[in-house]
Design a protein around this motif. Structure first.
Motif, PDB file in Angstrom:
ATOM      1  N   PRO A 126       0.833  -1.205   0.000  1.00 35.66           N
ATOM      2  CA  PRO A 126       0.000   0.000   0.000  1.00 35.66           C
ATOM      3  C   PRO A 126       0.867   1.254   0.000  1.00 35.66           C
ATOM      4  O   PRO A 126       2.058   1.214   0.331  1.00 35.66           O
TER       5      PRO A 126
ATOM      6  N   TRP B 118     -10.969   7.154  -1.242  1.00 31.40           N
ATOM      7  CA  TRP B 118     -11.305   5.748  -0.960  1.00 31.40           C
ATOM      8  C   TRP B 118     -12.678   5.405  -1.555  1.00 31.40           C
ATOM      9  O   TRP B 118     -12.861   4.329  -2.132  1.00 31.40           O
TER      10      TRP B 118
ATOM     11  N   ARG C  56     -12.461   4.426  -5.131  1.00 25.81           N
ATOM     12  CA  ARG C  56     -11.378   3.461  -5.409  1.00 25.81           C
ATOM     13  C   ARG C  56     -11.669   2.573  -6.609  1.00 25.81           C
ATOM     14  O   ARG C  56     -10.779   2.294  -7.416  1.00 25.81           O
TER      15      ARG C  56
ATOM     16  N   PRO D 147      -4.274   1.126  -3.616  1.00 24.77           N
ATOM     17  CA  PRO D 147      -4.481   0.930  -2.177  1.00 24.77           C
ATOM     18  C   PRO D 147      -3.576   1.829  -1.340  1.00 24.77           C
ATOM     19  O   PRO D 147      -2.387   1.986  -1.645  1.00 24.77           O
TER      20      PRO D 147
ATOM     21  N   PHE E  87      -3.279  -3.690   2.652  1.00 23.23           N
ATOM     22  CA  PHE E  87      -3.512  -4.000   1.244  1.00 23.23           C
ATOM     23  C   PHE E  87      -4.779  -4.835   1.067  1.00 23.23           C
ATOM     24  O   PHE E  87      -5.630  -4.529   0.229  1.00 23.23           O
TER      25      PHE E  87
ATOM     26  N   PHE F 239      -8.185  -2.922   2.015  1.00 23.77           N
ATOM     27  CA  PHE F 239      -8.551  -1.703   1.301  1.00 23.77           C
ATOM     28  C   PHE F 239      -9.833  -1.833   0.492  1.00 23.77           C
ATOM     29  O   PHE F 239     -10.586  -0.868   0.360  1.00 23.77           O
ATOM     30  N   SER F 240     -10.108  -2.987  -0.050  1.00 23.67           N
ATOM     31  CA  SER F 240     -11.279  -3.126  -0.916  1.00 23.67           C
ATOM     32  C   SER F 240     -12.590  -2.975  -0.156  1.00 23.67           C
ATOM     33  O   SER F 240     -13.596  -2.534  -0.714  1.00 23.67           O
TER      34      SER F 240
END
Length: 338
Positions: free
Chosen positions: A7, A27, A30, A37, A69, A72-73
């Motif tokens: 990240p 974010w 994204r 990330p 990492f 992040f999604s």
């Protein structure tokens, strides 16, 4: 699609400014904008509070760099650096200075330890930091000091503003205009241009970068008729650079350097003072230009704007420059890793 394996380290900046706003917005976009990330380094309570004020359904999760990492999604990962009190959007307070500085220190440490890919810094309020005893003129000088502490080698940071239409580097930065002429030396211009040429190769993948060097005086001095600096300092510096194999040319009249046809002839404009370069850079790319620090042993980018206390927490802060900063940092990291 970013191929980063680590990240980016994103600092909170001044928590009362728009740093939290644009981090939340980045974010939230994204997936739409393929934002790489990042790990937000700052106070998670500030982010949560600001998200509530802005009506943004953002899930915030505190974690270490190694977990960011994968998190992040589904959530905005935060390495917690508490401010210690309730931050009010738009109301800077000297008490937040410690966490602002600490976030920068952590971001640099994580990147130097290869736990994050690059440092991306949100805007700080220097006046607030000065009131707390901050001993550096600004972000860049502090980053150079941190680089020295990590490597034992002095760093010579150079600021470049990079936008989709123009890259500029000021040789002198935050000094009064009346002091610029006396501050200019051949060595300062040569050292700056060497760092620029080297980093355009290593960080931006340019085999033979072209450096257009601006004159100081109107019409680049008219061979001494309108000031001697162009003839006696800038021109000899470009000649020495060319002998070293660097494609630097000038001094050029600054008033004819920035139109569409002129910009096609170079990769970066090296300017003699702050506004000579930043006025055209911001005019041509205010919302999507990136502040890149060259000459450091780590990658550092930043949005090309300030804390904007007047609009913090109002839902109108534009995240474009931050997203461009994150994207550029990721691209540089990917290029250096390949």
């Amino acid at each position: 699609m970013s191929s980063l394996k680590l990240p980016l380290a994103l600092t909170q900046g001044d928590p009362a400014g728009i740093g939290p706003d644009i981090a939340l917005a980045a974010w939230a976009k994204r997936a739409e904008l393929d934002v790489p990330p990042f790990l937000f380094i700052g106070d998670p309570e500030v982010l949560t509070s600001r998200a509530n004020i802005l009506g943004m359904p953002v899930s915030v999760v505190t974690c270490e760099a190694e977990e960011a990492f994968s998190a992040f999604s589904s959530a905005l990962p935060v390495l917690a650096v508490p401010v210690g009190f309730d931050v009010q959007a738009g109301q800077p307070h000297v008490g937040a200075a410690h966490s602002t500085v600490k976030a920068i220190e952590i971001a640099v440490s994580l990147t130097m330890e290869n736990k994050t890919a690059a440092v991306v810094t949100n805007p700080i309020a220097k006046s607030v930091l000065y009131e707390a005893g901050f001993g550096f003129p600004g972000h860049t000088e502090f980053l150079a000091d941190l680089a020295l502490k990590h490597t034992g080698q002095p760093a010579r940071p150079v600021m470049m503003i990079a936008g989709p239409k123009l890259r500029v580097v000021p040789v002198t930065i935050h000094i009064p205009l009346k002091d610029v002429a006396s501050a200019l030396t051949q060595d300062l211009i040569i050292d700056t241009c060497r760092i620029v040429a080297n980093d355009l190769k290593s960080k931006f993948g340019m085999d033979a970068p072209r450096l257009a060097v601006a004159g100081l005086n109107p019409h680049a001095g008219e061979d001494g008729a309108i000031g001697l600096e162009d003839r006696d300092i800038i021109h000899p510096a470009t000649m020495r650079l060319r002998k070293d194999g660097i494609d630097a040319f000038g001094p050029l009249p600054a008033d004819t350097m920035f139109h569409d046809a002129a910009r096609k002839r170079y990769d970066v404009a090296v300017c003699m003072y702050h506004d000579q370069g930043l006025i055209p850079a911001k005019a041509l790319g205010f919302d999507d230009s990136v502040n890149v620090t060259l000459g450091l042993p780590f990658i550092r980018t930043s949005p090309d704007h300030g804390t904007a206390f007047g609009i913090a927490g109002q839902g109108i802060a534009n995240p474009s420059s931050l997203i461009a900063s994150l994207t550029m940092a990721a691209q540089i990291a990917e290029r250096q890793a390949s």
